[in-house]
Design a protein around this motif. Sequence first.
Motif, PDB file in Angstrom:
ATOM      1  N   LYS A  62       1.133   6.473  -0.349  1.00  0.00           N
ATOM      2  CA  LYS A  62       0.356   5.319  -0.825  1.00  0.00           C
ATOM      3  C   LYS A  62       0.461   5.142  -2.342  1.00  0.00           C
ATOM      4  CE  LYS A  62      -4.007   7.708  -1.233  1.00  0.00           C
ATOM      5  NZ  LYS A  62      -4.583   8.706  -0.449  1.00  0.00           N
TER       6      LYS A  62
ATOM      7  N   VAL B 171       0.843  -1.190   0.000  1.00  0.00           N
ATOM      8  CA  VAL B 171       0.000   0.000   0.000  1.00  0.00           C
ATOM      9  C   VAL B 171       0.881   1.244   0.000  1.00  0.00           C
ATOM     10  CG1 VAL B 171      -1.686   1.340   1.324  1.00  0.00           C
ATOM     11  CG2 VAL B 171      -1.932  -1.143   1.137  1.00  0.00           C
ATOM     12  N   ALA B 172       1.911   1.244   0.841  1.00  0.00           N
ATOM     13  CA  ALA B 172       2.807   2.400   0.931  1.00  0.00           C
ATOM     14  C   ALA B 172       4.187   1.952   1.388  1.00  0.00           C
ATOM     15  CB  ALA B 172       2.248   3.431   1.903  1.00  0.00           C
TER      16      ALA B 172
ATOM     17  N   LEU C 242      -7.003   3.862   0.602  1.00  0.00           N
ATOM     18  CA  LEU C 242      -6.381   3.059   1.648  1.00  0.00           C
ATOM     19  C   LEU C 242      -7.372   2.006   2.128  1.00  0.00           C
ATOM     20  CD1 LEU C 242      -4.658   5.859   3.732  1.00  0.00           C
ATOM     21  CD2 LEU C 242      -3.512   4.096   2.403  1.00  0.00           C
TER      22      LEU C 242
END
Length: 86
Positions: free
Chosen positions: A57, A35-36, A62
């Motif tokens: 991200k 995701v990040a 998210l």
Amino acid sequence: MALSPLLKKGDEVGATKRGKGTKIMATADHNGLLVALWATSATPHETQLVEELLLQKSMSTLPKKLIGDRAYDSDPLDFTLAKQAY
């Protein structure tokens, strides 16, 4: 052959108990997809780095829930993330 801690330089290198270092922060979704990802100085505590990590991200949205280990157990962090709808 390891580099001497004295040779480590730059904005993303900070003091630690054992010399200098960098933290690599990452978060993934329930499928293990990234995701990040973010690298920064090792000096600040993880709770101070979460907001910047989430700004990095790689997805348009998210996950609905964020789960962290005990290092992220902080009422001010919980309040900040809830306020920003993370």
